[in-house]
Structure formats: structure tokens, C-alpha cells
Write a protein that holds these residues in place. Structure first.
Motif, PDB file in Angstrom:
ATOM      1  N   TYR A  53      10.228 -10.808   5.920  1.00 21.05           N
ATOM      2  CA  TYR A  53      10.979 -11.895   6.527  1.00 21.05           C
ATOM      3  C   TYR A  53      11.719 -11.323   7.735  1.00 21.05           C
ATOM      4  O   TYR A  53      12.558 -10.424   7.585  1.00 21.05           O
ATOM      5  CB  TYR A  53      11.955 -12.548   5.548  1.00 21.05           C
ATOM      6  CG  TYR A  53      12.663 -13.728   6.193  1.00 21.05           C
ATOM      7  CD1 TYR A  53      11.967 -14.906   6.450  1.00 21.05           C
ATOM      8  CD2 TYR A  53      13.988 -13.640   6.608  1.00 21.05           C
ATOM      9  CE1 TYR A  53      12.580 -15.971   7.088  1.00 21.05           C
ATOM     10  CE2 TYR A  53      14.606 -14.705   7.245  1.00 21.05           C
ATOM     11  CZ  TYR A  53      13.896 -15.865   7.478  1.00 21.05           C
ATOM     12  OH  TYR A  53      14.493 -16.920   8.121  1.00 21.05           O
ATOM     13  N   LEU A  69      20.311 -18.511   2.347  1.00 20.87           N
ATOM     14  CA  LEU A  69      19.833 -19.778   2.910  1.00 20.87           C
ATOM     15  C   LEU A  69      20.664 -20.942   2.357  1.00 20.87           C
ATOM     16  O   LEU A  69      21.049 -21.851   3.092  1.00 20.87           O
ATOM     17  CB  LEU A  69      18.345 -19.974   2.583  1.00 20.87           C
ATOM     18  CG  LEU A  69      17.369 -19.014   3.274  1.00 20.87           C
ATOM     19  CD1 LEU A  69      15.985 -19.099   2.639  1.00 20.87           C
ATOM     20  CD2 LEU A  69      17.280 -19.319   4.767  1.00 20.87           C
ATOM     21  N   GLN A  72      24.182 -20.904   3.900  1.00 19.49           N
ATOM     22  CA  GLN A  72      24.159 -21.288   5.309  1.00 19.49           C
ATOM     23  C   GLN A  72      24.032 -22.809   5.440  1.00 19.49           C
ATOM     24  O   GLN A  72      24.722 -23.424   6.259  1.00 19.49           O
ATOM     25  CB  GLN A  72      22.990 -20.589   5.992  1.00 19.49           C
ATOM     26  CG  GLN A  72      23.039 -20.596   7.513  1.00 19.49           C
ATOM     27  CD  GLN A  72      21.931 -19.731   8.104  1.00 19.49           C
ATOM     28  OE1 GLN A  72      21.129 -19.156   7.366  1.00 19.49           O
ATOM     29  NE2 GLN A  72      21.906 -19.627   9.418  1.00 19.49           N
ATOM     30  N   ALA A 292       8.774 -16.905   6.427  1.00 18.96           N
ATOM     31  CA  ALA A 292       9.060 -17.049   7.862  1.00 18.96           C
ATOM     32  C   ALA A 292       8.459 -18.338   8.409  1.00 18.96           C
ATOM     33  O   ALA A 292       9.088 -19.037   9.219  1.00 18.96           O
ATOM     34  CB  ALA A 292       8.508 -15.851   8.637  1.00 18.96           C
ATOM     35  N   THR A 293       7.253 -18.637   7.971  1.00 22.61           N
ATOM     36  CA  THR A 293       6.606 -19.862   8.439  1.00 22.61           C
ATOM     37  C   THR A 293       7.337 -21.084   7.898  1.00 22.61           C
ATOM     38  O   THR A 293       7.543 -22.070   8.609  1.00 22.61           O
ATOM     39  CB  THR A 293       5.136 -19.878   7.986  1.00 22.61           C
ATOM     40  OG1 THR A 293       4.526 -18.672   8.418  1.00 22.61           O
ATOM     41  CG2 THR A 293       4.394 -21.053   8.578  1.00 22.61           C
TER      42      THR A 293
ATOM     43  N   TYR B  53      19.765 -19.106  12.772  1.00 20.30           N
ATOM     44  CA  TYR B  53      18.581 -18.379  12.312  1.00 20.30           C
ATOM     45  C   TYR B  53      18.681 -18.251  10.799  1.00 20.30           C
ATOM     46  O   TYR B  53      19.635 -17.639  10.277  1.00 20.30           O
ATOM     47  CB  TYR B  53      18.468 -17.001  12.962  1.00 20.30           C
ATOM     48  CG  TYR B  53      17.184 -16.315  12.539  1.00 20.30           C
ATOM     49  CD1 TYR B  53      15.957 -16.758  13.002  1.00 20.30           C
ATOM     50  CD2 TYR B  53      17.215 -15.274  11.616  1.00 20.30           C
ATOM     51  CE1 TYR B  53      14.779 -16.161  12.580  1.00 20.30           C
ATOM     52  CE2 TYR B  53      16.039 -14.672  11.192  1.00 20.30           C
ATOM     53  CZ  TYR B  53      14.819 -15.119  11.681  1.00 20.30           C
ATOM     54  OH  TYR B  53      13.654 -14.549  11.249  1.00 20.30           O
ATOM     55  N   PRO B  54      17.720 -18.825  10.065  1.00 21.00           N
ATOM     56  CA  PRO B  54      17.856 -18.923   8.610  1.00 21.00           C
ATOM     57  C   PRO B  54      17.913 -17.549   7.933  1.00 21.00           C
ATOM     58  O   PRO B  54      17.068 -16.703   8.191  1.00 21.00           O
ATOM     59  CB  PRO B  54      16.604 -19.696   8.179  1.00 21.00           C
ATOM     60  CG  PRO B  54      16.149 -20.423   9.410  1.00 21.00           C
ATOM     61  CD  PRO B  54      16.491 -19.500  10.551  1.00 21.00           C
ATOM     62  N   SER B 287       5.912 -25.424  21.020  1.00 21.85           N
ATOM     63  CA  SER B 287       6.927 -24.693  20.281  1.00 21.85           C
ATOM     64  C   SER B 287       8.296 -25.325  20.581  1.00 21.85           C
ATOM     65  O   SER B 287       8.411 -26.171  21.464  1.00 21.85           O
ATOM     66  CB  SER B 287       6.909 -23.220  20.674  1.00 21.85           C
ATOM     67  OG  SER B 287       7.676 -22.468  19.749  1.00 21.85           O
ATOM     68  N   THR B 288       9.325 -24.921  19.837  1.00 25.23           N
ATOM     69  CA  THR B 288      10.591 -25.655  19.964  1.00 25.23           C
ATOM     70  C   THR B 288      11.735 -24.820  20.516  1.00 25.23           C
ATOM     71  O   THR B 288      12.885 -25.210  20.401  1.00 25.23           O
ATOM     72  CB  THR B 288      11.032 -26.227  18.608  1.00 25.23           C
ATOM     73  OG1 THR B 288      11.133 -25.155  17.677  1.00 25.23           O
ATOM     74  CG2 THR B 288      10.072 -27.266  18.105  1.00 25.23           C
ATOM     75  N   GLN B 290      13.192 -22.206  19.509  1.00 24.43           N
ATOM     76  CA  GLN B 290      14.129 -21.739  18.485  1.00 24.43           C
ATOM     77  C   GLN B 290      13.655 -20.382  17.989  1.00 24.43           C
ATOM     78  O   GLN B 290      12.443 -20.163  17.843  1.00 24.43           O
ATOM     79  CB  GLN B 290      14.168 -22.718  17.302  1.00 24.43           C
ATOM     80  CG  GLN B 290      14.607 -24.114  17.675  1.00 24.43           C
ATOM     81  CD  GLN B 290      16.028 -24.127  18.199  1.00 24.43           C
ATOM     82  OE1 GLN B 290      16.922 -23.551  17.600  1.00 24.43           O
ATOM     83  NE2 GLN B 290      16.236 -24.762  19.351  1.00 24.43           N
ATOM     84  N   ILE B 291      14.594 -19.487  17.664  1.00 29.49           N
ATOM     85  CA  ILE B 291      14.201 -18.166  17.167  1.00 29.49           C
ATOM     86  C   ILE B 291      13.416 -18.306  15.859  1.00 29.49           C
ATOM     87  O   ILE B 291      12.402 -17.643  15.653  1.00 29.49           O
ATOM     88  CB  ILE B 291      15.426 -17.251  16.977  1.00 29.49           C
ATOM     89  CG1 ILE B 291      16.165 -17.076  18.308  1.00 29.49           C
ATOM     90  CG2 ILE B 291      15.003 -15.887  16.436  1.00 29.49           C
ATOM     91  CD1 ILE B 291      17.475 -16.312  18.187  1.00 29.49           C
ATOM     92  N   ALA B 292      13.884 -19.204  14.992  1.00 34.28           N
ATOM     93  CA  ALA B 292      13.203 -19.399  13.699  1.00 34.28           C
ATOM     94  C   ALA B 292      11.757 -19.830  13.907  1.00 34.28           C
ATOM     95  O   ALA B 292      10.844 -19.370  13.204  1.00 34.28           O
ATOM     96  CB  ALA B 292      13.933 -20.433  12.855  1.00 34.28           C
ATOM     97  N   THR B 293      11.541 -20.714  14.868  1.00 34.12           N
ATOM     98  CA  THR B 293      10.189 -21.182  15.147  1.00 34.12           C
ATOM     99  C   THR B 293       9.348 -20.045  15.718  1.00 34.12           C
ATOM    100  O   THR B 293       8.181 -19.868  15.356  1.00 34.12           O
ATOM    101  CB  THR B 293      10.227 -22.361  16.133  1.00 34.12           C
ATOM    102  OG1 THR B 293      11.115 -23.344  15.606  1.00 34.12           O
ATOM    103  CG2 THR B 293       8.864 -22.966  16.321  1.00 34.12           C
ATOM    104  N   THR B 295       9.688 -16.753  15.251  1.00 33.57           N
ATOM    105  CA  THR B 295       9.311 -15.771  14.224  1.00 33.57           C
ATOM    106  C   THR B 295       8.282 -16.370  13.265  1.00 33.57           C
ATOM    107  O   THR B 295       7.348 -15.680  12.844  1.00 33.57           O
ATOM    108  CB  THR B 295      10.530 -15.248  13.445  1.00 33.57           C
ATOM    109  OG1 THR B 295      11.226 -16.350  12.855  1.00 33.57           O
ATOM    110  CG2 THR B 295      11.482 -14.481  14.341  1.00 33.57           C
ATOM    111  N   GLY B 296       8.441 -17.645  12.940  1.00 41.28           N
ATOM    112  CA  GLY B 296       7.468 -18.316  12.076  1.00 41.28           C
ATOM    113  C   GLY B 296       6.090 -18.329  12.719  1.00 41.28           C
ATOM    114  O   GLY B 296       5.083 -18.041  12.069  1.00 41.28           O
ATOM    115  N   ALA B 299       4.549 -14.863  12.628  1.00 42.16           N
ATOM    116  CA  ALA B 299       3.942 -14.571  11.325  1.00 42.16           C
ATOM    117  C   ALA B 299       2.578 -15.243  11.210  1.00 42.16           C
ATOM    118  O   ALA B 299       1.586 -14.616  10.806  1.00 42.16           O
ATOM    119  CB  ALA B 299       4.864 -15.029  10.196  1.00 42.16           C
TER     120      ALA B 299
END
Lengths: 316, 316
Positions: A53, A69, A72, A292-293, B53-54, B287-288, B290-293, B295-296, B299
Motif C-alpha cells: 500500500y 482509514l 480518518q 491502493a486501487t 490521502y487514505p 484521472s482526477t 488526486q494522489i490516491a487516484t 497511486t491506485g 498499482a
């Protein structure tokens, strides 16, 4: 009874996808209710160490990540309710959810119920469930310190978890119905354990029955595909890793479109065929069963939900 | 000169998308080389606090997150080279990359160069770049403690960063070309700062020139759209937040398909129109940002790259 309150978004499930989405929605003051029938954090919560992750250089325990999570999402105001959603249907421009807490109305819904472990469906599997037959090495592996195990499966999970279980077990028989389908690096690591005498791999071997005595598992009966011969594998416990099953039974009376294995179909905005109903994470067709996805899709779904609620596409 | 070595994957960029992808590829023993022409960690590295960021309940500093991502990728063997990729082309079944370290061959490529801040293109903007004109409040805001600022823009970033800059500045004039396009919660928070006399919002106001004296900015000249009148805003510094520009100039001589604003087009497997070339994160169309997007998607791209290298789809 139907609540008169209309929720901004109800999320079905409280795993990584929903919790990540909830961080985003609640930070934007979108009122957010999550329904969870099982464990908050989903499969992440029952994973030993999560190595991949992104953001944790030395890995993070699954339970800790799940807790992070949850905290948060709750920090920004997400509400998590324990209960089950049993159907989703259009109600005018709104969505009606049948739940164990009564019917509820929402402007938008996020389906993020994930996927569960598949069963092999042999005699003894149900009978010895959780007291000899297991699906989560992290949760139950430690009960088999200095014991003998059988692992069923031939994919990445089966090999990875077999390697993990060698921490505890004296010996593991790995029963593979056809051929190994695990990644090269996993097969390489498996070979080391085979060479060390910790794991014996039985290819082309069916698993037929889990046999117990005095309330605990004593052996697994299999068949060698080529010769048709029965083989007995003495075992104190059995771990089954034969894939995942999407948690979409609750949609069987809904109009929401699923793919051939029961995953929820979406467009690239993660919206299902029902407007206002989105899906993210392991339950979504095309997702990759990675935390992560799932969190990435949760973030994206939240942005799409905000756009839907505002009635227009975001620009920045 | 062309290296004779054929890399498994070359990643263009070393921001969150590429670093996350590299964690995945290197853990699977896929040899991975990243090219970065700027800052490892990308825009994440120049972000003050990342709240959404989750996995980090109280947020995490952008620079720390960037460092974590780098360490995690390097832990599994990712190699990061400082340099620039200037073109990508098919070479038989392989891909040839023109780089500042010479030509290189790879079986697969991940484009993850992100997007950069857009400029407004007015006199003085270039001249006072980094010594009066800025695009990153985190990096440069602290230089304006007890100073007066102008912020240009009307979207989420402009409002969010204006709010952040009130930590330092005595007063901020926010110049909005047309109307505010920021989210409701941001506009709500903005109103509080307006009421407190910290920010003045000027709608329908063009930004025409950044004027300096003795090597530092002293004012911004704007125009009121309705009356056509010039207005002068005294300022010690200017922050510009008018959007992002995809880092895809290096693809202009390639056959890789871009969308109308220059983002890389992919299919749902994140593969571009050139087989073996994938894209993820802020540089990818759809894409959006966002850091989370990112990294997702990193992956996911890594899994698709592995499949491509193995010549078949993964099952588990």
C-alpha cells in the motif's frame, strides 16, 4: 418503515474503498452514512502485513491500516452503522435502500461491499469452518504452531499464504487442482520451501473431503487426477485459497447490472447503469483487488458523487 | 548511442503514480528504471499537508509522503535516474526511448509525468518568477509573513490556497476572471475570511500585469470587466492558481494519442494506443488529479505491465 430523512450518500460497505470515499465526501460537507455488516476495514482488516500500500515504506499491518482509514473518515464526520442493505431501487429521483434498520432514502449510493473468499464445497468444509477449516492465514495461522496443514489452491494467494503459514506449521501439503498459476517470484520462493522440506506441492490433485474426529480435523482426502487414486493427507487444519466471491447477492432483486461473475459493472466515472448509484473497489468489475486501487477508486467515486449532487462537472 | 540492455519497464516520471507502480513491479522482480527531470514525488512533494490521502488519519506532509513513496519503491529495487525522456517510439516489439542519458530500450513504458501549474502569460510574470510570482503556496507562502498578496484564480486551488496564505499575509486580493468555481465548503470558508477582512474577492476582474520596482513586486494591474476600468492592487507577491498543464510536450513527435488538453488517452487497462506503453496519474486523460487516484492507477498499471510482460492475463 421509511425514514423521512434523505441522506446525501449511503455507502454500502466500510472497507478501504468506502472509507476513502467517505474521507473525500465528508471533507466536502457531504453527509455520509456507511453500512457495514461485517468488519470495518474489509479484507484489509484481516490481512497480516500490507507491504504494497503506497505510503508506508516498511509496510503496515492490515488492521492498523483499516483503523487509520476508519479514524480518518470519522474525523471528517462519516457515520458508520452496523447493519445490512438488502436491496436498492429507484424512488423517483432518489434511491430507496432496504436495510436491517428499515428503509432509507438517499440522493446517491456507493456500492463498496468488496468480495469474499470462495469455498470449495466439499464435505467437512462447512462442518469444520473456523475450527479446522480457514480462509485467512493471518487470522488463524497462529493456531497451527507446530502442526501439519493442508492448503488448497494454486494461485497467488494460495502460494503466498502457504509461504506465510510455514512460520507456524511443521509441514504443508499444497493441493493444486491443475497447475500452479502464481507469479514467478512466488513460485521461486515456493521452490525454496519445497527444497527445505517445509512444503510439498501436489499438482493435478482434487480435494474431495475434509475429515475430522472428536471435533477436529485429522485429514484431507484427495484424488490424483491422472491415476484416479485416492490420497490421504494427514492434517490438523486446512486453509482454502481458491479465489474471491463478489458481495453482490443483495443486488439480485435490483436493476443494477452485474458481470458474469457477479461484479458490479460501471462506466469510467464508476457509475452503474442506475444514475446516482456508483461502485468502487473489489466489488467493481475491472478493479484489481488491491487496497491502493480500492482507495483510489473510492476517491474518484467521491468526486463523481459530488458532481452528481452539485448537478455539474467540477473544474478547477 | 543506444544501450544494448533491454529494460523490463522504464517509467517516465517519479511522482506518486510511478513510485506506486514501481513498488508493485519491483516486488514482482520486474526490473524497473524511473526517469525524473524534476522533483521525486512530483506535486505531492511540494504540497504542504495532504489531508485526504487514505491511511493517514491526521494527514501527512506532502514531502514526507513523497519520501515514503520513494523509500518504499527503492526498498524493492527501483532505480531512479535524474534525466529527461524526449521521445518514445516503437522499435520492433520493443520501445525506444530518447533520453538525456542516450537512447534506451524497454519492453514496456509507463508515462507518469503528471501535470504542471499553468501560467497566466502577462507582463512581469516571467520576470518576477520565484521572486514575487509563485505557483505553490506551501513552498513560498512563508516568505510573505505580514505582507500583502494578490492571488489569481477562481477554482478550488485558488480559494484553498488563498485560505492557506492568510496564515502569513495581512491581506489578500483574490482576482477572479469570471465567477468563483470553487466547491461549496471552500466558498463557505472563504466567506469567513472575507467577513474577517483578510481576503477581498474581486469577481469579473482580469489580471493584466505584474509590476515591480527595485527587483521586487509592488503591484498588480487588473481590469474590471464590466466598466473596463484599470484597478491597481498593491502587493508584495502574487500567487497564480489557474489550473494544470499536462507534461506531455516530450510526446509531440511520438505516435501516442493525447486528448484535447494534452493528456494521454488510455483504455481501461491504462494502456495507450501504442501496445506496451501505459499511462497513470495526473498525466492520464480521465484521472482526477488526486494522489490516491495516482497511486491506485500506478498499482493497476503495474499489474497490467506484468500481464503484458508475461504475455497473459493474471488469475488468482
Amino acid at each position: 418503515m421509511t425514514e423521512t430523512k434523505v441522506h446525501d450518500v449511503i455507502m454500502v460497505g466500510a472497507g478501504p474503498a468506502a472509507l476513502a470515499a467517505a474521507v473525500y465526501t465528508t471533507r466536502e460537507d457531504i453527509e455520509t452514512l456507511l453500512f457495514e455488516r461485517g468488519v470495518v476495514g474489509g479484507l484489509a482488516a484481516v490481512t497480516d502485513m500490507v507491504d504494497n500500500y503506497p505510503g508506508f515504506p516498511d509496510g503496515i499491518e492490515g488492521l492498523t491500516l483499516a483503523e487509520n482509514l476508519r479514524k480518518q473518515a470519522e474525523r471528517f464526520g462519516a457515520v458508520i452503522e452496523l447493519g445490512e442493505v438488502t436491496n436498492i431501487a429507484k424512488e423517483g429521483k432518489l434511491l430507496k435502500l432496504e436495510t436491517t434498520s428499515g428503509d432509507m432514502l438517499a440522493k446517491t449510493v456507493l456500492i463498496a461491499t468488496g468480495s469474499d473468499y470462495k469455498k470449495i464445497g466439499v464435505p467437512g468444509e462447512q462442518e469444520y469452518y473456523a475450527r479446522g477449516v480457514h480462509y485467512c492465514a493471518t487470522c488463524d495461522g497462529a493456531f497451527y504452531r507446530d502442526k501439519r496443514l493442508v492448503v488448497v489452491g494454486g494461485g497467488n494467494s494460495a502460494v503466498q499464504e502457504s509461504l506465510f503459514l510455514t512460520r507456524y506449521a511443521t509441514h504443508i501439503d499444497l493441493l493444486v487442482r491443475s497447475e500452479l498459476r502464481a507469479s514467478e517470484v512466488l513460485q521461486h520462493d515456493l521452490q525454496k520451501m519445497v527444497d527445505a522440506g517445509k512444503i510439498t506441492v501436489h499438482l493435478q490433485t482434487a480435494t474431495n473431503e475434509i475429515v475430522g474426529e472428536d471435533n477436529h480435523v485429522v485429514k484431507v482426502v484427495g484424488t490424483d487426477n491422472a491415476s484416479g487414486k485416492k490420497i490421504e493427507f494427514p492434517a490438523d487444519g486446512v486453509f482454502v485459497f481458491v479465489g474471491l466471491k463478489p458481495n453482490t447477492e443483495f443486488l439480485k432483486n435490483s436493476a443494477i447490472e452485474l458481470d458474469e461473475i457477479g461484479l458490479v459493472k460501471t462506466n469510467e466515472d464508476l457509475e452503474t447503469n442506475i444514475t446516482g448509484v456508483f461502485a468502487a473497489g473489489d466489488v467493481r468489475s475491472g478493479s484489481t483487488m488491491q487496497i491502493a486501487t480500492a482507495t483510489g477508486e473510492g476517491a474518484t467515486a467521491a468526486l463523481r458523487i459530488r458532481e452528481y449532487l452539485e448537478g455539474h462537472k467540477q473544474t478547477s
